[in-house]
Design an enzyme around this catalytic site. Sequence first.
Site, PDB file in Angstrom:
ATOM      1  NE  ARG A   1      20.581 -66.395 134.110  1.00  0.00           N
ATOM      2  CZ  ARG A   1      19.453 -67.352 134.767  1.00  0.00           C
ATOM      3  NH1 ARG A   1      19.169 -68.401 134.426  1.00  0.00           N
ATOM      4  NH2 ARG A   1      19.130 -66.679 135.949  1.00  0.00           N
ATOM      5  CB  THR A   2      25.192 -62.288 132.157  1.00  0.00           C
ATOM      6  OG1 THR A   2      23.914 -62.349 132.033  1.00  0.00           O
ATOM      7  CG2 THR A   2      26.078 -61.711 130.991  1.00  0.00           C
TER       8      THR A   2
ATOM      9  CE  LYS B   1      29.137 -43.196 133.625  1.00  0.00           C
ATOM     10  NZ  LYS B   1      28.305 -42.893 132.779  1.00  0.00           N
TER      11      LYS B   1
ATOM     12  NE  ARG C   1      24.811 -57.561 133.691  1.00  0.00           N
ATOM     13  CZ  ARG C   1      24.081 -58.738 133.662  1.00  0.00           C
ATOM     14  NH1 ARG C   1      23.172 -58.693 134.654  1.00  0.00           N
ATOM     15  NH2 ARG C   1      23.523 -59.128 132.424  1.00  0.00           N
TER      16      ARG C   1
ATOM     17  CG  HIS D   1      21.901 -58.196 128.335  1.00  0.00           C
ATOM     18  ND1 HIS D   1      23.153 -58.597 127.899  1.00  0.00           N
ATOM     19  CD2 HIS D   1      21.704 -58.934 129.198  1.00  0.00           C
ATOM     20  CE1 HIS D   1      23.376 -59.502 128.815  1.00  0.00           C
ATOM     21  NE2 HIS D   1      22.449 -59.677 129.678  1.00  0.00           N
TER      22      HIS D   1
END
Lengths: 328, 178
Positions: A70-71, A98, A120, A150
């Site tokens: 969706r996002t 990371k 994201r 968010h």
Amino acid sequence: MASSRPRDLQLNENGRLRHFLTIEGLSRDLLIRILDTAESFAALPGRPVKKVPLLRGRIITNLFFENSTRTRTTFELAAKLLSADVINFNIGTSATSKGETLLDTLRNIEAMHSDMFVVRHAQSGAAHFIAEHASPRVSVINAGDGRHAHPTQAMLDMFTIRKHKGDFTPLRVAIVGDVLHSRVARSQILALNTLGVSEVRVVGPRTLLPSDARSMGVHVFHDLAEGIRDVDVVIMLRLQNERMDGALLPSEHEYFRLYGLTDERLENAKPDAIVMHPGPMNRGIELDSAVADGPRSVILQQVSYGIAVRMAVLSMAMQSQADLEVEA
Amino acid sequence: MTDSTLFMEHEAIVDLIDGMAEMLRKHIADRDLADPVVVGIHTGGAWIAQRLNRLLELAEPAGLLDISFYRDDFTQIGVNPQVRPSQIPFDLDGRNVILVDDVLHTGRTIRAAMNELFDYGRPATITLVSLIERSGRELPIQPDVIGLSPPLGLSDHIKLNGPEPLSLEIVHPPQPNS
């Protein structure tokens, strides 16, 4: 050298939105400006041609290290409705360290001349990290980082609330469920308090509420009926099983029995209260289908408004890059 | 310091618009433009469009264009958060459109407006009407009907205030050493 704090990082010298990473540190005026700008974009889908040429020739890269249909889709649609070109990178979260991986990815995509990254990531702070290391000509939009923030979801929720309720100041809002793991809730609480609502409540079992909840400027409730009594807005959160480490809940069935929203329980809220959910929703766990599909549910409107709000954020961040061009 | 002088007051502007309606009526007849529709550019053009629409006694209400999303100077001025949604309450395909603005200067606003109009449909013709025409064109765009073409200094700006009462104001650039 001291690293820049979020508020410094997010605004340029003219006070314009350069990156959108968190609601924290942003002024009420800026949030209202985002909502007002979104309002003008919200009218576009009614036209025969839904696109406007505002960001023609710009490249926006969706950098999704964590899945989200969706996002990602609404960000992509927002960029396309502004006539930007969109590249989608869906990079599964890797177990490798990371820092380097992220930087490498960043440099590669910068080399593709992207003007903006929509990020994201499952790690809190990933969007900040990218914003700190990105070249000055790139804006970064946080599309959800770990448990942290968010902000565009929070702003589309604010937009939905304003559409239905108008003024924020008299409102009581209850956020129900897994607040502990929810970056959405964190951003919502910041946005609601910045916009000056009368009361923000969080409702849920002790195991799913953050221990420092009170310091976030909210009232804490463990009983659903009490927690939503006389509220104007009920925001249901998704149970985030994927972020739960231990056994925080007895069972989903038990959860629904205590915290699931049913028509009967909704009677405790104001008669004109609206019900929201950031999606994806688990029917029969967080809320009953009758509520999700009922007259007070605005869940699908949230999705539509999300496009207009994301158009506002993308165009405002691109505008701050224009300040650079003027200076150059 | 910027200073401004009042150039024209309400009654005189209304007389101008009456005159424009006459010229427009003749233009419509000469060119045989059937069932024209009026579209005004936000904000000043919309006020004039409303008046012209009444004077021409057209069946459909005047449309409104806010061209903010179509400007070519977005990178310089950005998005105005108060953009009013455009309202085109009729199908534009095959229609004779009368596009109304308050001041025709560089022509960039009209280019943007025509781009937006074509996102709504394919008009048969577009007639350009402007209350004020001034020098400084940067694009090959010329009006069909104008109210007035006043001599202005290159850096002077002329501005329509309104809607009730209407007034035209000339804004002079800051003078050095004043």
